[in-house]
Write an enzyme that holds these catalytic residues in place. Structure first.
Site, PDB file in Angstrom:
ATOM      1  CE1 TYR A   7     -21.565  14.558  10.738  1.00 13.47           C
ATOM      2  CE2 TYR A   7     -23.195  13.858   9.149  1.00 13.47           C
ATOM      3  CZ  TYR A   7     -22.263  14.705   9.538  1.00 13.47           C
ATOM      4  OH  TYR A   7     -22.079  15.753   8.483  1.00 13.47           O
ATOM      5  CE  LYS A  26     -19.080  13.357   8.759  1.00 11.58           C
ATOM      6  NZ  LYS A  26     -19.830  12.998   7.557  1.00 11.58           N
TER       7      LYS A  26
END
Length: 299
Positions: free
Chosen positions: A142, A170
Site C-alpha cells: 500500500y 494499492k
C-alpha cells in the site's frame, strides 16, 4: 472455501476498504461488521479490506483486529477475498499482526508503507520482505506517500515484485506517469487506491480498485470496470463522470468521517468514530448530502 483468485486478480477486482462499525458507547460492533460486509458483497464487491486506514486501525487493538477478521470471514469468507490490514511503522509488530491474521484465516495481507519514521528505500525493501517471509499469505503493498511521508520508488517495487508472495500494489500516489512505468516494469497486480483515479488507472493497466466510495456506489464501480474491460470506453467514462460529485464529496474532509456519516444516514452499521477522528458537523453533513445526491446516491 476461499473465493477464486488468478495471478492477474489475486484479490478480486472491486474491493472496499471497510469501516469498522462501533456501538454508541464506542465498543466494537461485530454484528454490524458482519451485516455491513454482507451488504457490500451483495452490492458487487469481491474483496474487502479489514483493519485498513478506513477501518480506523490506528485506534483498534490487536485483539479487536483479530475479532474483526474472524467475524467478516464468518459472514462472507466463502464469497469474497478478506484481506487483513497489518501495516504499522514497527516491523516486529507488523509481523505479529500478519501471523495473527494468517492463523485466523485471512486470505491476504495489506501492508502500508511504514509511516512517520520516513525510512529509506532499503528499509522499505527489508520491511516488506520480512512481511512476505513471515506467512504463506499473498501480500498487497500500500503506497500512500501523502500519509506515510515516503513513496515506494519504482525500483523498489520492481525488487519487491521478485518475492513470490508480494503480488499486488494499492496505488495512492496520484501519479499516473509513475504508475504506468511501475505497472510495466514490476508486473504487480495494480489496484487503484484513489477513487478519483479509478478509471484513469485502469487505462494504464490497473486490474481493479480498493475503494472508499465503494461503501456507497459499489454497483456503479463494478459497472464501470465491466464496461472498461468489455471495451465500452464511452460507457465507462459516463459512469466515471456521473460519480465525480461522490468522489469529491467523500473527500472534502477526512474520508472515514464522511463514510460513517453517509452510512449512518442510510441506516447501515457504522456508529461513531474514535478520537482523534470526530463526527461531521451539521454544515459538513448538509454538504455531503448535496454531493451524494448529485452523484445519484440515495440517503
Amino acid at each position: 472455501m476461499a473465493p477464486i483468485s488468478t495471478p492477474q486478480t489475486p484479490f478480486g477486482r472491486v474491493l472496499t476498504a471497510m469501516i469498522t462499525p462501533f456501538s454508541a458507547d464506542g465498543a466494537l460492533d461485530l454484528d454490524g461488521a458482519q451485516r455491513l460486509a454482507v451488504h457490500l458483497v451483495d452490492a458487487g464487491n469481491d474483496g474487502l479490506i479489514i483493519n485498513g486506514t478506513t477501518g480506523e486501525s490506528p485506534t483498534t487493538t490487536d485483539a479487536e483486529k483479530n475479532d474483526l477478521v474472524r467475524a467478516v470471514l464468518e459472514a462472507v469468507g466463502d464469497r469474497a477475498h478478506v484481506v487483513a490490514g497489518i501495516g504499522t511503522n514497527d516491523t516486529r509488530h507488523t509481523l505479529e499482526l500478519a501471523r495473527q491474521a494468517e492463523r485466523t484465516g485471512a486470505h491476504g495481507l495489506l501492508a502500508v508503507t511504514p509511516y512517520y519514521s520516513k525510512p529509506p528505500q532499503e528499509g522499505l525493501y527489508q520491511h516488506f520482505t520480512a512481511i512476505a517471509d513471515a506467512t504463506g499469505l499473498p501480500v498487497m503493498l500500500y503506497d500512500i506517500p501523502g500519509r506515510s511521508g515516503v513513496p515506494i520508488n519504482t525500483e523498489t517495487l520492481v525488487r519487491l515484485a521478485e518475492h513470490p508472495r508480494i503480488v499486488a500494489n494499492k496505488d495512492a500516489k496520484g501519479d499516473l506517469g509513475r504508475a504506468s512505468w511501475a505497472i510495466a516494469q514490476s508486473g504487480l497486480a495494480w489496484y487503484s487506491g484513489d477513487d478519483m483515479l479509478n478509471l484513469p488507472l485502469l487505462s494504464v493497466g490497473a486490474v481493479g480498485f480498493v475503494s472508499v466510495v465503494g461503501h456507497l456506489v459499489s454497483p456503479e464501480l463494478r459497472a464501470m470496470l465491466d464496461a472498461h474491460l468489455g471495451g465500452d470506453v464511452q460507457k465507462a467514462t459516463e459512469i466515471h463522470q456521473k460519480l465525480l460529485p461522490v468522489f469529491t464529496g467523500m473527500f472534502r474532509t477526512q474520508g472515514v468521517m464522511t463514510t460513517k456519516g453517509a452510512l449512518n444516514l442510510q441506516g447501515l452499521p457504522a456508529g461513531p468514530l474514535r478520537l482523534p477522528l470526530v463526527g461531521l458537523t451539521d454544515e459538513e453533513t448538509a454538504q455531503l448530502k448535496i454531493d451524494l445526491a448529485a452523484g445519484g446516491v440515495q440517503l
